[in-house]
Design a protein around this motif. Structure first.
Motif, short mmCIF file in Angstrom:
data_model
loop_
_atom_site.label_atom_id
_atom_site.label_comp_id
_atom_site.label_asym_id
_atom_site.label_seq_id
_atom_site.Cartn_x
_atom_site.Cartn_y
_atom_site.Cartn_z
N SER A 593 0.84 -1.26 0.04
CA SER A 593 0.23 0.15 -0.03
C SER A 593 0.92 1.17 0.11
O SER A 593 1.85 1.15 0.54
N ASP A 594 0.34 2.21 -0.73
CA ASP A 594 1.07 3.59 -0.61
C ASP A 594 0.67 4.19 0.74
O ASP A 594 0.00 3.75 1.62
N LEU A 595 1.49 5.38 0.88
CA LEU A 595 1.27 6.13 2.15
C LEU A 595 0.84 7.43 1.76
O LEU A 595 1.24 8.02 0.99
N ASP A 596 -0.66 7.45 2.02
CA ASP A 596 -1.37 8.59 1.72
C ASP A 596 -0.93 9.85 2.87
O ASP A 596 -1.03 9.68 4.06
N VAL A 597 -0.38 11.04 2.40
CA VAL A 597 -0.24 12.13 3.36
C VAL A 597 -0.73 13.29 2.71
O VAL A 597 -0.75 13.82 1.78
N PHE A 598 -1.47 14.05 4.02
CA PHE A 598 -1.66 15.50 3.61
C PHE A 598 -0.94 16.49 4.27
O PHE A 598 -0.42 16.26 5.31
N VAL A 599 -0.33 17.23 3.18
CA VAL A 599 0.48 18.23 3.73
C VAL A 599 -0.08 19.57 4.09
O VAL A 599 -0.83 20.21 3.19
N ASP A 600 -0.11 20.15 5.43
CA ASP A 600 -0.86 21.38 5.56
C ASP A 600 0.51 22.55 5.76
O ASP A 600 1.28 22.36 6.59
N VAL A 601 0.47 23.40 4.68
CA VAL A 601 1.63 24.38 4.64
C VAL A 601 1.18 25.52 5.35
O VAL A 601 1.86 26.48 5.30
N GLY A 602 0.11 25.46 6.26
CA GLY A 602 -0.23 26.56 7.18
C GLY A 602 -1.82 26.86 7.14
O GLY A 602 -2.18 27.20 6.01
N ASP A 612 -8.34 26.33 -4.37
CA ASP A 612 -8.46 26.32 -5.76
C ASP A 612 -7.57 25.63 -6.58
O ASP A 612 -6.18 25.67 -6.05
N PRO A 613 -7.98 24.89 -7.78
CA PRO A 613 -6.76 24.05 -8.24
C PRO A 613 -5.67 24.89 -8.80
O PRO A 613 -4.49 24.24 -8.51
N PRO A 614 -5.59 26.07 -9.15
CA PRO A 614 -4.24 26.49 -9.43
C PRO A 614 -3.38 26.89 -8.23
O PRO A 614 -2.21 26.50 -8.41
N ASP A 615 -3.99 26.95 -7.02
CA ASP A 615 -3.22 27.12 -5.94
C ASP A 615 -2.69 25.62 -5.62
O ASP A 615 -1.21 25.50 -5.04
N GLN A 616 -3.28 24.76 -5.67
CA GLN A 616 -2.98 23.26 -5.45
C GLN A 616 -1.98 23.08 -6.28
O GLN A 616 -0.86 22.27 -5.91
N VAL A 617 -2.27 23.33 -7.61
CA VAL A 617 -0.98 22.88 -8.31
C VAL A 617 0.11 23.65 -8.05
O VAL A 617 1.31 23.06 -8.20
N GLN A 618 0.16 25.09 -7.71
CA GLN A 618 1.14 25.70 -7.39
C GLN A 618 2.04 24.87 -6.29
O GLN A 618 3.25 24.99 -6.29
N LEU A 619 1.30 24.51 -5.33
CA LEU A 619 1.87 23.79 -4.13
C LEU A 619 2.63 22.72 -4.67
O LEU A 619 3.86 22.45 -4.23
N ILE A 620 1.96 21.89 -5.30
CA ILE A 620 2.56 20.67 -5.75
C ILE A 620 3.78 21.10 -6.53
O ILE A 620 4.94 20.30 -6.35
N ALA A 642 -6.25 15.60 -11.25
CA ALA A 642 -7.07 14.71 -10.16
C ALA A 642 -8.06 15.82 -9.39
O ALA A 642 -7.71 16.94 -9.15
N ARG A 643 -9.10 15.23 -8.86
CA ARG A 643 -10.09 16.05 -8.07
C ARG A 643 -9.28 16.61 -7.06
O ARG A 643 -9.27 17.93 -6.65
N THR A 644 -8.57 15.86 -6.37
CA THR A 644 -7.46 16.31 -5.50
C THR A 644 -5.97 16.10 -6.02
O THR A 644 -5.59 15.16 -6.24
N PRO A 645 -5.41 17.27 -6.57
CA PRO A 645 -4.11 17.02 -7.21
C PRO A 645 -3.11 16.30 -6.31
O PRO A 645 -3.31 16.54 -4.84
N LEU A 660 1.08 12.74 -1.99
CA LEU A 660 1.08 13.80 -1.06
C LEU A 660 -0.07 14.51 -1.50
O LEU A 660 0.07 14.94 -2.75
N SER A 661 -1.07 14.97 -0.72
CA SER A 661 -1.81 15.94 -1.16
C SER A 661 -1.96 17.23 -0.46
O SER A 661 -1.37 17.20 0.90
N PHE A 662 -2.50 18.45 -0.81
CA PHE A 662 -2.03 19.71 -0.06
C PHE A 662 -3.31 20.44 0.11
O PHE A 662 -3.62 21.40 -0.12
N ARG A 663 -4.41 19.68 0.13
CA ARG A 663 -5.85 20.24 0.02
C ARG A 663 -6.46 20.56 1.44
O ARG A 663 -6.29 21.59 2.04
N HIS A 664 -7.05 19.39 1.98
CA HIS A 664 -7.36 19.70 3.40
C HIS A 664 -7.49 18.50 4.21
O HIS A 664 -7.30 17.44 3.58
N GLY A 665 -8.03 18.54 5.59
CA GLY A 665 -7.85 17.18 6.31
C GLY A 665 -9.12 16.32 6.08
O GLY A 665 -9.11 15.61 7.10
#
Ligand code: UTP
Ligand code: MG
Length: 872
Positions: A593-602, A612-620, A642-645, A660-665
């Motif tokens: 299995s992969d390890l799914d990780v939510f990254v909270d940058v603040g 917003d998708p552009p912010d998400q893509v920027q973080l990635i 993807a729905r969640t980049p 790694l995803s950067f959206r929310h918890g």
């Protein structure tokens, strides 16, 4: 007279002498004489001069004097000629460098003031005509807008008298949108309508075809099945548009966008449907993904790349009103491109299309069949460039035409339907809505179509719902600009299917029906038979799998990997925190299995910012850039659509693949719900782990582990062996965390307390498996949704009808969410519907195709039979 003709045409000399005679008469005798005419005669003269003016204007257009490459000015004082190239960004500045310019301009303005009263009179008489030839359009601003006089002929005296005013004025007409362009893409009825909301003088909305309109200031696409007046008005009265329309910067950019086109030739102007204003001097080409300066427009349009892209679209007969004018730039006709594009393409063969609006698409659909099935696929609308409303009706409604007639009364037109004896407004959507709803029309058509929007992956069963489908929804908005230009509505007359998509969608349609046509596998894979060969085998495999997950949790590698990730990410984002979730955390993971990780940058956990998708893509992108320089991370892949980049990578020291995803918890919280269920009823953990193995042997496209886990949980909920999310919430004290607008169960009571409210599952996992396969093998996926929120099934129709008002009260957050501007509809039209327990708009299996669902149910039935001791 005869002598002056050459091949029935007046000779240059003859025309010249006539015009000069007339001009000299006009200036020396006629104008003086007319001063003494009585009022009635003056009126007669006015009429004739207006007629003359119109003829002169048309003649000038025919001579294409506006399309000149350069401007030529003559100084009224020193007779010096001043040349300015059209591409020059600042005609006004260039003129000002001339030493006499200021003096001439002051004189011109002074004299003009004296003439104002006279010109007012002339304007009044001209009110019904185009006064662009004589009236100054606009004072030239800092940019070369083509509004300056082309000749400053005549007087060399330092003072300008009234006659001289005509020799130095800003009267060169603004190049107009060609009438065909104006009527089609800026039709006055639509523009007036839009203007009544936004009050912007320049056109803010452009209609490129019957199914495509764009806002030039937001910018938004209003692609749809039919672009109607109401869709445009709806957009124009929206907040986003209003905000842009009141921003002077935006309006300046818009004005410059239009001016950039107005100074170009008609056929170049026709390409404006492929461009959007970007900044004051820059435009974006949607076809070539280029940003370019206004002065480079012509060169870009004539360039090979743009040519190829345009011809591709024309060849495929995409919905574009101005195709004929656009390809004029390349000296080819539309027919030639569509019939035989070989010569038209720069650098490569132009393969004639098999899929034209008039010709059915013929595709073989059975690999082994001697008589291949033929799909007749046609464009829903034959002539996309037609402005005749009735011609824009889709082919499936062509029979209805016999009952329809256009009625024009004064300036108003409407459609009379003889079959229903009613009048319909002249609006395509209104007309289609009538034809779709009227029982008389439905009966006479006597054909049932199915509708599929490939962009949203949504199937719809009625024309009425199809018309209401949100063709401007989030999925449509997120399409690449060049794809937006390619999508259109098709009909497969073989399958009675309507497909909204591009050519690839048709291939998928054909492939999809082929899959359906194929015999479904009727045998269980050997691996499944070995896995479930006996109760003993099942129980020992279950134990082995549970032990494996426990070992995995005990290992330090996940913590090590998370610590490394957090350290690395903190070098890029300050105060960054990582939250692992997914199967490894909920307890259903294994070493693969992969390890799914939510990254909270603040402050992102609650989903209140950077969503917003552009912010998400920027973080990635930022994270990926940093990881690229670190040796411990390899195999970096950015999945931004993807729905969640996601940023996928491999952590070498622990040998763990991470998403790694950067959206929310929210996923962190739904993982806690899964974990809770597994703790409450350990048999469900065994069941999910065995199901994962079962899935591994069979393979179901687009159904993820999380969805299977929820299916198992849901089955136990329906029998009260597990609580629904709503029940857990009721037992909680205080309000739970709300993430991205969705309630969680963050404050749920301890497991012991909840356990008191659920029955203990009385049997072993082999029995539970049998029940699972029996339940889902017969589940009515056509009509019901699996809803772990409430713990019982909910009819699909409740999501689609009455704005969701019939849905259970627990789904109130879903209805509230529909009020938001960026709302997302639950895809209840999909073949399989598993609702996420928290994000109620999300159908976890919306992408599963009919074949996958059939295969799933067949396999459930076969596995059940096998488990019950029959032969499968
Ligand atoms: P995965 O697809 O990685 O599944 O989703 P998994 O449960 O970790 O199983 P493996 O990796 O196949 O072993 C990871 C998590 O992402 C969230 C869920 O929390 C899920 O457990 N998720 C996934 C959603 O919230 N929504 C989705 O649509 C998909
Ligand atoms: Mg996972």
């Amino acid at each position: 007279m005869e002598d002056s003709r050459v091949n029935n045409t007046l000779s240059v000399e003859y025309v010249e002498s006539k015009l000069e005679d007339f001009l000299s008469d006009l200036n020396s005798n006629i104008r003086i004489s007319m001063l003494s005419f009585n009022q009635a005669d003056k009126e007669r003269m006015k009429y004739l001069f207006v007629k003359l003016k119109i003829s002169v204007k048309d003649t000038l257009r025919e001579l294409q004097v506006h399309n000149r490459e350069n401007y030529e000015f003559l100084c009224g004082l020193c007779d010096k000629k001043i040349f300015i190239e059209l591409g020059n960004a600042n005609v006004w500045d260039s003129l000002q460098t001339h030493e006499h310019f200021e003096q001439l301009y002051v004189d011109f303005l002074t004299a003009r003031l004296q003439l104002d009263s006279e010109s007012d009179m002339a304007m009044a008489s001209d009110s019904n005509t185009d006064s662009s030839i004589e009236q100054p359009e606009k004072e030239p601003s800092g940019n070369a807008s083509g509004t300056l006089s082309t000749s400053v002929q005549g007087s060399s005296s330092s003072r300008l008298d009234k006659a001289d005013v005509n020799n130095f004025r800003f009267n060169f007409p603004l190049e107009k949108n060609h009438s065909e362009i104006k009527n089609k893409i800026y039709p006055s009825n639509l523009m007036t309508y839009v203007r009544s909301y936004d009050r912007v003088q320049d056109f803010t909305i452009q209609r490129a075809g019957p199914m495509r309109a764009s806002c030039l200031i937001c910018p938004c696409e209003m692609n749809g099945i039919r672009v109607s007046k109401f869709i445009l008005a709806n957009h124009a009265m929206g907040q986003k548009h209003m905000k842009a329309a009141s921003n002077p910067e935006v309006l300046k950019i818009l004005q410059n966008f239009h001016l950039s086109w107005l100074k170009e030739e008609t056929n170049i102007q026709a390409h404006q449907v492929f461009f959007r204003p970007k900044t004051f001097n820059h435009l974006t080409c949607l076809l070539c993904h280029n940003s370019l300066e206004g002065k480079d427009l012509k060169a870009h349009i004539k360039g090979d790349k743009h040519k190829k892209n345009v011809l591709d679209l024309v060849e495929k007969n995409n919905p574009n009103y101005l195709a004929n004018l656009q390809i004029e730039v390349y000296g080819i006709t539309q027919e030639k491109v569509q019939l035989n594009g070989k010569e038209a393409r720069p650098g490569r063969r132009f393969i004639p299309t098999r899929r034209k609006s008039t010709k059915p698409l013929e595709l073989d659909t059975r690999e082994d069949s001697p008589e291949p099935e033929v799909h007749n696929i046609i464009k829903a609308v034959n002539d996309m460039s037609s402005v005749d409303l009735l011609k824009l009706l889709p082919n499936r409604m062509k029979n209805d035409l016999q009952f329809l007639e256009m009625v024009i009364k004064g300036k108003q037109s409407s459609i009379n339907c003889r079959l229903c004896d009613c009048t319909i407004p002249e609006d395509l959507r209104a007309l289609m809505a009538h034809l779709a709803a009227s029982i008389l029309h439905i009966q006479q058509r006597n054909q049932k179509y199915t509708y599929f929007c490939e962009i949203c992956n949504v199937r719809i069963n009625s024309e009425q719902s199809w018309i209401q489908h949100d063709f401007g929804g989030p999925r449509h908005k997120s399409m690449a600009e060049s794809r937006k230009l390619r999508v259109t509505e098709y009909e497969c007359t073989t399958c009675n299917a309507v497909i909204f998509g591009d050519e690839l969608s048709l291939t998928r349609h054909v492939a999809g029906t082929r899959k359906r046509g194929k015999k479904e596998a009727k045998r269980l894979p050997v691996g499944v038979m070995a896995l479930f060969k006996s109760k003993q085998a099942i129980l020992s495999e279950a134990d082995r799998l549970v032990a494996e997950t426990e070992e995995l949790v005990a290992l330090n590698s996940m913590r090590e990997c998370c610590a490394d990730l957090e350290r690395s990410l903190n070098e890029v984002f300050e105060q960054c925190k990582v939250y692992p979730f997914g199967s490894r955390i909920s307890g259903i993971g294994n070493k693969d299995s992969d390890l799914d990780v939510f990254v909270d940058v603040g402050d992102m956990y609650l989903g209140l910012q950077l969503q917003d998708p552009p912010d998400q893509v920027q973080l990635i992108r930022r994270a990926a850039k940093a990881f690229r320089n670190m040796k411990v991370y390899t195999e970096l892949v950015q999945i931004t659509t993807a729905r969640t980049p996601i940023l996928r990578l491999y952590h070498k020291p622990t040998e763990i693949a991470c998403d790694l995803s950067f959206r929310h918890g929210l996923s962190v919280e739904n993982t806690k719900f899964l974990r809770l269920c597994l703790e409450l009823q350990p048999v469900v953990k065994q069941c999910i782990l065995l199901l994962k193995r079962w899935v591994g042997f069979i393979g179901f496209e687009k159904v993820i582990t999380y969805a299977f886990a929820l299916m198992a949980i849901f089955y136990l909920q329906t029998n009260h062996y597990l609580p629904s999310v709503a029940t857990v919430r009721k037992m909680s004290k205080g309000e739970p965390l709300v993430i991205g607008g969705w309630k969680t169960i963050s404050n749920c009571p301890p497991v012991g307390e909840i356990r008191g409210c659920v029955k203990t599952y009385p049997d072993t996992v082999d029995v539970l498996l049998k029940e699972f396969f029996a339940y889902y093998g017969k589940f009515d996926f056509n009509n019901y949704v699996v809803c772990p929120l409430v713990g019982y099934t909910v009819q699909k129709s409740k999501f689609m009808e009455d704005n969701g008002r019939q849905l259970p009260a627990e789904m109130e957050p879903y209805l509230q969410q529909l009020e938001n501007a960026e709302y997302e509809l639950f895809r209840a039209n999909a073949f399989m519907c598993i609702q996420d327990p928290f994000d109620l708009s999300h159908n976890l299996t919306k992408a599963a195709q009919r074949g996958t669902v059939q295969k799933f149910q067949t396999m459930c039935a076969l596995t059940l039979k096998f488990l019950e001791g029959g032969n499968a």
